[in-house]
Scaffold this motif. Structure first.
Motif, PDB file in Angstrom:
ATOM      1  N   GLY A 363       0.630  -1.170   0.084  1.00 18.63           N
ATOM      2  CA  GLY A 363       0.167  -0.049   0.119  1.00 18.63           C
ATOM      3  C   GLY A 363       0.858   1.253   0.069  1.00 18.63           C
ATOM      4  O   GLY A 363       0.624   2.161  -0.700  1.00 18.63           O
ATOM      5  N   LYS A 364       1.913   1.212   0.694  1.00 15.30           N
ATOM      6  CA  LYS A 364       2.663   2.435   0.809  1.00 15.30           C
ATOM      7  C   LYS A 364       3.552   2.642  -0.426  1.00 15.30           C
ATOM      8  O   LYS A 364       3.696   3.967  -0.954  1.00 15.30           O
ATOM      9  CB  LYS A 364       3.892   2.248   1.746  1.00 15.30           C
ATOM     10  CG  LYS A 364       3.292   2.178   3.270  1.00 15.30           C
ATOM     11  CD  LYS A 364       4.452   2.228   4.211  1.00 15.30           C
ATOM     12  CE  LYS A 364       3.869   2.277   5.657  1.00 15.30           C
ATOM     13  NZ  LYS A 364       4.975   2.086   6.827  1.00 15.30           N
ATOM     14  N   ASN A 365       4.023   1.555  -1.261  1.00 14.45           N
ATOM     15  CA  ASN A 365       4.548   1.629  -2.513  1.00 14.45           C
ATOM     16  C   ASN A 365       3.619   2.088  -3.455  1.00 14.45           C
ATOM     17  O   ASN A 365       3.850   2.916  -4.554  1.00 14.45           O
ATOM     18  CB  ASN A 365       5.254   0.254  -2.956  1.00 14.45           C
ATOM     19  CG  ASN A 365       6.134   0.053  -2.127  1.00 14.45           C
ATOM     20  OD1 ASN A 365       6.903   0.696  -1.409  1.00 14.45           O
ATOM     21  ND2 ASN A 365       6.673  -1.647  -1.823  1.00 14.45           N
ATOM     22  N   LEU A 366       2.270   1.415  -3.448  1.00 12.40           N
ATOM     23  CA  LEU A 366       1.136   2.078  -4.358  1.00 12.40           C
ATOM     24  C   LEU A 366       1.129   3.535  -4.292  1.00 12.40           C
ATOM     25  O   LEU A 366       0.634   4.398  -5.127  1.00 12.40           O
ATOM     26  CB  LEU A 366      -0.059   1.321  -3.959  1.00 12.40           C
ATOM     27  CG  LEU A 366      -1.307   1.602  -4.802  1.00 12.40           C
ATOM     28  CD1 LEU A 366      -1.126   1.278  -6.238  1.00 12.40           C
ATOM     29  CD2 LEU A 366      -2.404   1.016  -4.458  1.00 12.40           C
ATOM     30  N   GLU A 367       1.119   4.181  -2.921  1.00 10.79           N
ATOM     31  CA  GLU A 367       0.820   5.582  -2.883  1.00 10.79           C
ATOM     32  C   GLU A 367       1.773   6.315  -3.743  1.00 10.79           C
ATOM     33  O   GLU A 367       1.583   7.511  -4.213  1.00 10.79           O
ATOM     34  CB  GLU A 367       0.876   5.942  -1.366  1.00 10.79           C
ATOM     35  CG  GLU A 367       0.568   7.436  -1.105  1.00 10.79           C
ATOM     36  CD  GLU A 367       0.566   7.496   0.379  1.00 10.79           C
ATOM     37  OE1 GLU A 367       0.198   8.917   0.660  1.00 10.79           O
ATOM     38  OE2 GLU A 367       0.793   6.692   1.171  1.00 10.79           O
ATOM     39  N   LEU A 368       3.032   6.029  -3.538  1.00 14.11           N
ATOM     40  CA  LEU A 368       4.099   6.725  -4.132  1.00 14.11           C
ATOM     41  C   LEU A 368       4.048   6.707  -5.692  1.00 14.11           C
ATOM     42  O   LEU A 368       4.083   7.466  -6.393  1.00 14.11           O
ATOM     43  CB  LEU A 368       5.476   6.116  -3.984  1.00 14.11           C
ATOM     44  CG  LEU A 368       5.957   6.550  -2.327  1.00 14.11           C
ATOM     45  CD1 LEU A 368       7.335   5.479  -2.148  1.00 14.11           C
ATOM     46  CD2 LEU A 368       6.157   7.890  -1.968  1.00 14.11           C
ATOM     47  N   ALA A 369       3.639   5.218  -6.221  1.00 18.72           N
ATOM     48  CA  ALA A 369       3.431   4.993  -7.644  1.00 18.72           C
ATOM     49  C   ALA A 369       2.383   5.915  -8.250  1.00 18.72           C
ATOM     50  O   ALA A 369       2.265   6.915  -9.291  1.00 18.72           O
ATOM     51  CB  ALA A 369       3.146   3.823  -7.859  1.00 18.72           C
ATOM     52  N   PHE A 370       1.396   6.187  -7.331  1.00 16.52           N
ATOM     53  CA  PHE A 370       0.047   6.766  -7.522  1.00 16.52           C
ATOM     54  C   PHE A 370       0.415   8.317  -7.768  1.00 16.52           C
ATOM     55  O   PHE A 370      -0.051   8.831  -8.831  1.00 16.52           O
ATOM     56  CB  PHE A 370      -0.995   6.629  -6.637  1.00 16.52           C
ATOM     57  CG  PHE A 370      -2.314   7.016  -6.916  1.00 16.52           C
ATOM     58  CD1 PHE A 370      -3.289   6.349  -7.665  1.00 16.52           C
ATOM     59  CD2 PHE A 370      -2.717   8.345  -6.741  1.00 16.52           C
ATOM     60  CE1 PHE A 370      -4.517   6.872  -7.871  1.00 16.52           C
ATOM     61  CE2 PHE A 370      -4.241   8.956  -6.883  1.00 16.52           C
ATOM     62  CZ  PHE A 370      -4.874   8.314  -7.405  1.00 16.52           C
ATOM     63  N   CYS A 371       1.122   8.762  -6.649  1.00 14.59           N
ATOM     64  CA  CYS A 371       1.465  10.242  -6.745  1.00 14.59           C
ATOM     65  C   CYS A 371       2.230  10.365  -8.118  1.00 14.59           C
ATOM     66  O   CYS A 371       1.880  11.582  -8.552  1.00 14.59           O
ATOM     67  CB  CYS A 371       2.037  10.629  -5.595  1.00 14.59           C
ATOM     68  SG  CYS A 371       0.883  10.716  -3.989  1.00 14.59           S
ATOM     69  N   LYS A 372       3.221   9.593  -8.175  1.00  8.48           N
ATOM     70  CA  LYS A 372       4.165   9.995  -9.398  1.00  8.48           C
ATOM     71  C   LYS A 372       3.350   9.943 -10.795  1.00  8.48           C
ATOM     72  O   LYS A 372       3.785  10.866 -11.523  1.00  8.48           O
ATOM     73  CB  LYS A 372       5.010   8.824  -9.366  1.00  8.48           C
ATOM     74  CG  LYS A 372       6.347   9.082 -10.342  1.00  8.48           C
ATOM     75  CD  LYS A 372       7.175   7.843 -10.140  1.00  8.48           C
ATOM     76  CE  LYS A 372       8.357   7.996 -11.488  1.00  8.48           C
ATOM     77  NZ  LYS A 372       9.511   7.242 -11.165  1.00  8.48           N
TER      78      LYS A 372
END
Length: 378
Positions: A363-372
């Motif tokens: 989930g944390k990795n997804l948030e970064l990818a989503f924002c990027k």
């Protein structure tokens, strides 16, 4: 001349010793002794081999040789001449010689026979209690039981057996009494027939109906027309009266006719002892003990004692113990299953924790990818 000298040296054959026959022993007394001996044998533990041996004149006088049953010898006796130990009712031991060729006892038997004043018509029960060792129970032909009338059926039974008792042995072993059944033998002597008092025993003129007994002072224990109160210790007599009073009848009144008085005494004492033990037992008592008491009482019941109420109480106690033990076992099984289920659930929870931790990291990795991806230039 030499032939004449040899002939003179040859000794004339010794005249055979005449066997003395006891004319005072009638066939009915012999058959009654055999019957009583068979009852004693039936009360012995069935796992120990035994046989009944009626005494003939040659066994107790003259040659003093005792032949044993061939079938018994083939199954249980040594295959060569051997010393056999006889143990009497006082636990005194007597060494005798067993001769394989004659399947009988020779040397030492004379001493045993004379020492115990055996006579024609006595019946002996031999019980093999150890390697080459017999316990010997003596039932006297003119014992205490000879004072009472033997019923017609008993006489017929005994006469049928006495027909083969001259040269053969009787094996009437039954399995009616288990390991702890009490065995007491008729060891009374001769010469009582003209007396109204026998070692404290006395003949009963009449027996009160139990419903007419008001208290223990009216209570007498009568077996085969003999009052045996003197043979019962006072505290046992009181407790036995209480047992009889609880059932409003004499517990011993149905004992077999011609029953051994001393055996009756032993049964009454053992019945009181078992009744006391039942009253005193706790829930932690071994089930085997209850089973042993029941087997003993069953044997007494087969002989005519009214002990069904004691057996019924034992049955209830066994049932309660069985019910309790069954419930405990069921709960223990439930506990084991629950513990197994708990272990399985803990394992499932552990796996879920790992999966949740892994998903949270994703989930944390997804948030970064989503924002990027959202802020990327067009």
């Amino acid at each position: 001349m030499e032939i004449q000298q040899q002939l003179l040296q040859i000794k004339a054959p010794k005249p055979k010793r005449r066997v003395k026959i006891d004319e005072n022993v009638d066939p009915e007394s012999k058959s009654a002794a055999i019957l009583r001996a068979s009852k004693v044998q039936a009360s012995l533990p069935p796992e120990l081999p035994s046989f009944v041996k009626p005494m003939s004149p040659s066994h107790v006088s003259a040659s003093f040789c005792l032949g044993l049953p061939k079938k018994f010898c083939d199954a249980h006796m040594p295959k060569q001449d051997e010393t056999i130990v006889l143990v009497d009712e006082d636990d005194q031991e007597f060494n005798t010689k067993f001769l394989v060729e004659k399947t009988g006892l020779s040397s030492g038997w004379r001493a045993f026979s004379i020492g115990h004043k055996l006579r024609e018509g006595d019946a002996l029960v031999f019980q093999l209690i150890d390697r080459w060792k017999f316990k010997v129970y003596i039932v006297r032909v003119h014992g205490l039981n000879a004072l009472v009338t033997v019923s017609r059926n008993q006489i017929e039974f005994g006469l049928r057996n006495s027909e083969i008792a001259e040269d053969m042995d009787i094996d009437l072993h039954q399995q009616s009494v288990q390991d702890k059944a009490l065995v007491v033998l008729d060891q009374s002597g001769d010469g009582y027939a003209d007396s109204d008092v026998l070692d404290g025993l006395r003949f009963s003129q009449s027996v009160l109906d139990f419903k007419d007994i008001q208290n223990i002072d009216d209570f007498s224990i009568v077996v085969d027309d003999l009052v045996i109160d003197s043979e019962i210790p006072k505290h046992f007599r009181i407790k036995y009266y209480e047992l009889c009073h609880s059932q409003n009848s004499y517990l011993h009144e149905n004992l077999l006719k011609g029953f051994n008085v001393k055996l009756a005494v032993g049964i009454i004492l053992e019945t009181v002892t078992i009744a006391d033990a039942i009253k005193a037992c706790k829930v932690d008592i071994a089930r085997d003990d209850l089973a042993t008491w029941d087997k003993t009482l069953k044997a007494f019941e087969d002989l005519g004692m009214k002990v069904g109420f004691l057996r019924a109480r034992l049955c209830k106690l066994v049932g309660l113990l069985f019910e309790l033990n069954e419930l405990l076992e069921a709960k223990k099984n439930e506990q084991v299953k629950a513990e197994d289920e708990m272990r399985r659930i803990r394992e499932v929870i552990k796996n879920l924790d790992v999966e949740i931790e892994s998903l949270e990291l994703k989930g944390k990795n997804l948030e970064l990818a989503f924002c990027k991806e959202a802020t990327a230039p067009w």
